[in-house]
Design a protein around this motif. Structure first.
Motif, PDB file in Angstrom:
ATOM      1  N   ASP A 193      -2.850  46.278 -31.320  1.00  0.00           N
ATOM      2  CA  ASP A 193      -4.284  47.087 -31.805  1.00  0.00           C
ATOM      3  C   ASP A 193      -4.727  48.480 -30.819  1.00  0.00           C
ATOM      4  N   GLU A 218      -1.843  41.529 -43.129  1.00  0.00           N
ATOM      5  CA  GLU A 218      -2.220  40.149 -43.392  1.00  0.00           C
ATOM      6  C   GLU A 218      -1.456  39.060 -42.520  1.00  0.00           C
ATOM      7  N   PHE A 233      -5.100  35.652 -44.375  1.00  0.00           N
ATOM      8  CA  PHE A 233      -6.096  36.384 -43.700  1.00  0.00           C
ATOM      9  C   PHE A 233      -5.875  37.886 -43.639  1.00  0.00           C
ATOM     10  N   THR A 235      -6.755  41.296 -41.964  1.00  0.00           N
ATOM     11  CA  THR A 235      -7.722  41.847 -40.739  1.00  0.00           C
ATOM     12  C   THR A 235      -7.804  43.227 -40.828  1.00  0.00           C
ATOM     13  N   THR A 236      -8.892  43.931 -40.932  1.00  0.00           N
ATOM     14  CA  THR A 236      -9.088  45.497 -41.106  1.00  0.00           C
ATOM     15  C   THR A 236      -9.428  45.888 -39.739  1.00  0.00           C
ATOM     16  N   HIS A 265     -12.773  45.683 -35.567  1.00  0.00           N
ATOM     17  CA  HIS A 265     -12.207  44.635 -36.468  1.00  0.00           C
ATOM     18  C   HIS A 265     -13.107  44.101 -37.527  1.00  0.00           C
ATOM     19  N   ARG A 266     -12.481  43.767 -38.472  1.00  0.00           N
ATOM     20  CA  ARG A 266     -13.175  42.804 -39.591  1.00  0.00           C
ATOM     21  C   ARG A 266     -12.069  41.956 -40.253  1.00  0.00           C
ATOM     22  N   ARG A 267     -12.367  40.652 -40.210  1.00  0.00           N
ATOM     23  CA  ARG A 267     -11.328  39.834 -40.808  1.00  0.00           C
ATOM     24  C   ARG A 267     -11.852  39.287 -42.128  1.00  0.00           C
TER      25      ARG A 267
END
Length: 299
Positions: A193, A218, A233, A235-236, A265-267
């Motif tokens: 990240d 993913e 999942f 994850t963005t 982050h947004r999951r």
């Protein structure tokens, strides 16, 4: 109730679930039928593309990887069926890289859920005019370019090169977003990240054409508390340009979060939720399946 759903699709689902013994997998049956209807391809069997993760289990059946993969593709297709660019998005699955095309579908669905119509057109071979799709609503029009990297090992130069290539395909007259998808193997990098953030900020400091970069990864996860269930999942992580040429609100990139920094982050969960398979049936796809095969019919 459910607009633009072909009658034959509903009839096929109803017929396929006539046997009470198969109604417990009605979602999976519906997903396969949706893919066959809109993409004209089979998601199971010997001719299925490898992206569908068809893995046979000892004793019969298929793995959760296949179930969640088919489910998320079908849900994206079902969501986008009434958008302006749907036929073009479906066309792209023929003769193009399947994984890359899926992530164009995934990105389009992400924008659609934020309230945008999706417009797509065939490639014309002109730089600055060959971005993947346009997302528009009453207040904004955004050009979107998607890149799905497949290099197994993470490398900052790989990301920088991909971003530079995609920048050249975007026009300079409208806001633009690049969606950059990376392989699941990159999550093994201990500082992924942070490194991606540095690459993004350096890139965005050198351009005013791109309003945001959204990294998507993913991850498959097996639920050890159940027998064979798992989840897929997505994850963005979004990074915003602080001085774009054409400012536009991008709050939807931070949906579901109370924070609003330049990076977050947004999951999102697709396919079969861990330990809760089919319990939360609020999506239009699940509501449609329950409409065609009502719960009182379940065995």
């Amino acid at each position: 109730m459910f607009e633009n759903v072909p009658a034959r699709l509903e009839e096929s689902l109803r017929a396929a679930c006539a046997d009470p013994a198969v109604r417990e997998i009605k979602d999976t049956i519906a997903a396969g039928l949706i893919i066959a209807e809109y993409l004209r391809i089979m998601s199971t069997g010997p001719d299925a593309h490898s992206f569908f993760d068809v893995k046979k289990l000892d004793g019969g059946g298929v793995s959760y990887e296949h179930t969640v993969r088919v489910g998320i593709i079908a849900q994206c297709l079902f969501d986008l069926r009434s958008t302006s660019g749907f036929s073009e998005i479906c066309r792209r699955f023929k003769g193009r890289d399947f994984r890359a095309t899926f992530f164009e579908l995934f990105a389009a669905n992400m924008l659609f859920k934020a309230g945008f119509d999706i417009q797509a057109r065939p490639e014309i071979g002109v730089k600055g005019a060959d971005f993947d799709f346009v997302a528009s609503n009453a207040s904004a029009t955004i050009n979107v370019e998607v890149t799905a990297m497949n290099v197994a090992s993470y490398s900052p130069p790989t990301v920088r090169n991909a971003l530079e290539k995609k920048r050249s395909q975007l026009s300079s007259d409208l806001p633009a977003v690049i969606v950059c998808v990376h392989p699941e193997t990159w999550f093994a990098h201990p500082h992924l990240d942070f490194s991606l953030m540095r690459v993004a900020y350096r890139f965005l400091r050198g351009t005013r054409r791109v309003n945001a970069i959204v990294f998507v990864g993913e991850q498959h996860m097996l639920d050890v508390n159940t027998d064979g269930f798992g989840a897929l999942f997505f994850t963005t992580v979004a990074h915003l340009n602080t001085s774009p040429r054409h400012p536009t609100p991008l709050n939807f990139l931070f949906s579901g979060s109370t924070q609003s920094p330049e990076s977050i982050h947004r999951r999102m969960i697709g396919g079969v939720p861990l330990s809760q398979a089919f319990d939360h049936r609020t999506s239009e796809f699940h509501r449609w399946v329950d409409h065609v095969v009502p719960a009182e019919q379940d065995g």
